[in-house]
Design an enzyme around this catalytic site. Structure first.
Site, short mmCIF file in Angstrom:
data_model
loop_
_atom_site.label_atom_id
_atom_site.label_comp_id
_atom_site.label_asym_id
_atom_site.label_seq_id
_atom_site.Cartn_x
_atom_site.Cartn_y
_atom_site.Cartn_z
N ILE A 47 11.18 -21.17 7.04
CA ILE A 47 10.36 -20.77 8.19
C ILE A 47 8.88 -20.76 7.84
O ILE A 47 8.04 -20.53 8.71
CB ILE A 47 10.80 -19.40 8.77
CG1 ILE A 47 10.77 -18.31 7.71
CG2 ILE A 47 12.17 -19.52 9.40
CD1 ILE A 47 11.08 -16.91 8.25
N GLY A 48 8.55 -21.02 6.59
CA GLY A 48 7.15 -21.10 6.19
C GLY A 48 7.05 -21.56 4.75
O GLY A 48 7.97 -21.38 3.96
N GLU A 49 5.93 -22.17 4.44
CA GLU A 49 5.71 -22.61 3.07
C GLU A 49 4.22 -22.62 2.79
O GLU A 49 3.42 -23.03 3.62
CB GLU A 49 6.29 -24.00 2.85
CG GLU A 49 6.15 -24.45 1.40
CD GLU A 49 6.98 -25.68 1.07
OE1 GLU A 49 7.64 -26.22 1.97
OE2 GLU A 49 6.95 -26.10 -0.09
N VAL A 54 7.91 -20.25 -0.75
CA VAL A 54 8.63 -20.77 0.40
C VAL A 54 9.34 -19.58 1.02
O VAL A 54 9.94 -18.77 0.31
CB VAL A 54 9.67 -21.84 -0.01
CG1 VAL A 54 10.46 -22.33 1.20
CG2 VAL A 54 9.00 -23.00 -0.72
N LYS A 70 11.17 -14.45 0.61
CA LYS A 70 10.01 -15.16 0.09
C LYS A 70 10.33 -15.55 -1.35
O LYS A 70 10.36 -14.70 -2.23
CB LYS A 70 8.76 -14.28 0.15
CG LYS A 70 7.51 -14.97 -0.36
CD LYS A 70 6.31 -14.06 -0.18
CE LYS A 70 5.04 -14.72 -0.63
NZ LYS A 70 3.88 -13.86 -0.40
N ASP A 168 -7.90 -11.48 2.83
CA ASP A 168 -7.54 -12.78 3.40
C ASP A 168 -7.02 -12.62 4.83
O ASP A 168 -6.04 -13.23 5.21
CB ASP A 168 -6.50 -13.47 2.52
CG ASP A 168 -6.39 -14.97 2.81
OD1 ASP A 168 -7.37 -15.56 3.31
OD2 ASP A 168 -5.32 -15.54 2.54
N ASP A 187 1.00 -11.25 3.67
CA ASP A 187 0.35 -12.00 2.59
C ASP A 187 -0.70 -11.20 1.83
O ASP A 187 -1.87 -11.17 2.20
CB ASP A 187 -0.26 -13.30 3.10
CG ASP A 187 -0.53 -14.26 1.96
OD1 ASP A 187 -0.48 -13.83 0.79
OD2 ASP A 187 -0.78 -15.44 2.22
#
Length: 190
Positions: A47-49, A54, A70, A168, A187
């Site tokens: 679902i994300g990278e 990943v 994750k 961030d 994150d």
């Protein structure tokens, strides 16, 4: 979590916005069990990278509940392993270690495993729309902007009250669920 989500498919309404399906090459084999977690989680699609990790949609094999795993990419750099340890420490501290309730606007760590050099973080799964797509489709009405900003600011107040600085904050690191009208800060690599 250093994650870039694939753009969500174009939709006519915010309620219809759903995560983009992973391509066959990006998906983990169906039912693959995450190493080092004693068979506790079965990986699903990616679902994300990002550069360092990943993120998979996963299922708890004991409860059947949906989670996000994750999986940190293997790097030989001591710097990268230090970053992984720092993110984990930050997330544990932000969760309060049971001394206070989890903040609803900061991602929650549910489990952690290390198998050799492989590190997996099990996080709450938070369904959300791709920010750029939602913005382009004008899904952010005034009430949604209000909810997004309120969630972002409440999360930042919580983070700052524990002497952390995220460093961030950007749309890809502040997820938003239109149905729940809730923002979630993710994150903490930096």
């Amino acid at each position: 979590m250093g994650v870039r989500r694939a753009p969500a498919p174009a939709t006519a309404s915010a309620a219809a916005c759903a995560p983009a399906p992973a391509t066959a090459s990006a998906a983990a084999p169906s039912g693959e069990v995450v190493c080092g977690l004693c068979g506790s989680y079965a990986l699903g699609e990616v679902i994300g990278e990002g550069t360092f990790a990943v993120v998979y949609r996963a299922r708890s094999t004991t409860t059947g509940g949906a989670v996000a795993v994750k999986r940190l990419k293997q790097h030989e750099s001591v710097f990268e392993s230090t970053r992984a340890r720092d993110e984990l420490c930050a997330l544990r501290r932000l969760a309060g270690n049971g001394r206070r309730p989890q903040n609803p606007n900061v991602v929650e760590v549910l489990d952690v495993a290390k198998d050799g050099e492989q590190v997996d973080l099990v996080l709450q799964l938070f369904e959300h729309c791709d920010f750029a797509t939602a913005l382009a489709e004008r899904q952010f009405t005034a009430p949604h902007v209000n909810s997004y900003m309120r969630g972002l600011l409440r999360g930042l107040v919580h983070i700052h009250s524990l002497s952390f600085v995220h460093r961030d904050i950007k749309p890809t690191n502040v997820l938003y669920n239109f149905a729940e009208r809730r923002a979630l800060i993710v994150d903490f690599w930096l």
